[in-house]
Write a protein that holds these residues in place. Structure first.
Motif: not given
Length: 316
Positions: A74-84, A89-95, A171-175
């Motif tokens: 839950x964001x503190x405000x609207x940061x835009x879809x690119x940030x979302x 992806x930063x918090x995704x844990x999947x392969x 690997x792509x997500x990490x990059x």
């Protein structure tokens, strides 16, 4: 092939950016769950509430499904879809991670084919829309012109009619996670990292609930972000234009001097002089505006502000 050395994580993550999707999030969930279960791999979902003004985050909290991990950002405000998308992806844990909109214009039924291609060796599987029947004629024309321009001048080619709907190997997500620029043009970043890519086509459906917040003005700003993020051609064009105007002015000035020496100077000529000054002044202002756009991006980047701020992160 997926990297089986990565352990202790679900096979698939579904990243869902949300903005004012209170009315449609339950319908999306009802479509997504049976499709993901039929794939036969473990999966999680990462919802990102991008500062919604309605009760989107409250509706997300009511969604449950046996054996599925749900993470809500839950964001503190609207940061835009690119940030979302970045936060998801930063918090995704999947392969592998699938990015999909919650308005059902991206059909969840396309995901199994994406997974099949991933298992066959693709590291990125792009969802490409078959047509633009759901867009207005003006938006379609504008999008076509943008992709045509981008294909000629961008550092890397941007696939036409390909949006955020895609599957990416971890690997792509990490990059992508290593690219922390603040002014984000995700279509360009997705293309910039490369990797083995396959394409699947899908038909864009009409929104079942609500209206899109992505109007023509925001589309224009989005295009400017993309151009200034991935090419310096506008600056180069103004250099060439300035050189051309300078050459023409030099030739014109030489003609005036020669004419004055041979035939004398006359007082008339103020209208043409005023018109020339206005033209050159306009050229200079436009050039300064283009330069200012790039300087503005540098200014925003050097402050090193975070891409997004999380008000609350919940795991369920």
């Amino acid at each position: 092939m997926p990297d089986t050395a990565v352990t202790g994580q679900p096979e698939l993550s579904v990243v869902v950016p949300c903005y004012n999707e209170e009315a449609g999030i339950a319908a999306f969930w009802a479509r997504l769950c049976p499709v993901m279960d039929a794939i036969g791999l473990t999966w999680e979902v990462v919802f990102v509430n991008d500062g919604s003004r309605d009760d989107t985050v409250g509706r997300i909290s009511t969604l449950t499904h046996p054996g599925v991990s749900k993470r809500t950002i839950d964001f503190s405000r609207n940061f835009g879809k690119e940030a979302a998308i970045t936060a998801g992806l930063d918090h995704a844990r999947g392969k592998a991670s699938v990015v999909i909109d919650s308005d059902l214009q991206h059909p969840p039924e396309t995901i199994p084919l994406m997974v099949t291609l991933w298992q066959a060796g693709a590291e990125v599987v792009l969802g490409k829309r078959q047509s633009r029947e759901t867009d207005s004629a003006l938006r379609t024309w504008f999008s076509n012109r943008f992709y045509s321009f981008a294909s000629k001048v961008f550092e890397v080619p941007i696939p036409k009619d390909v949006g955020d709907f895609r599957l990416m190997d971890h690997q792509v997500v990490k990059a992508l996670g290593s690219l922390r620029e603040n002014q984000r043009f995700m279509k360009g970043l997705f293309a910039w990292v490369g990797f083995r890519t396959q394409i699947v086509e899908f038909e864009v459906a009409q929104r079942e609930h609500g209206t899109s917040s992505f109007n023509l003005w925001r589309l224009l700003n989005f295009a400017v972000d993309g151009i200034t993020s991935f090419t310096t051609v506008p600056l180069r064009l103004w250099f060439y234009l300035g050189s051309l105007v300078s050459l023409v002015s030099l030739i014109y000035g030489t003609i005036i001097v020669v004419d004055a020496l041979l035939f004398g100077s006359e007082v008339p000529g103020y209208p043409s002089l005023a018109a020339l000054m206005c033209f050159l002044g306009g050229i200079q202002l436009i050039g300064i505006g283009v330069l200012g756009e790039y300087i503005g991006r540098i200014y925003r980047e050097v402050k090193f502000r975070p891409i997004y701020i999380i008000r609350e992160l919940r795991d369920e």
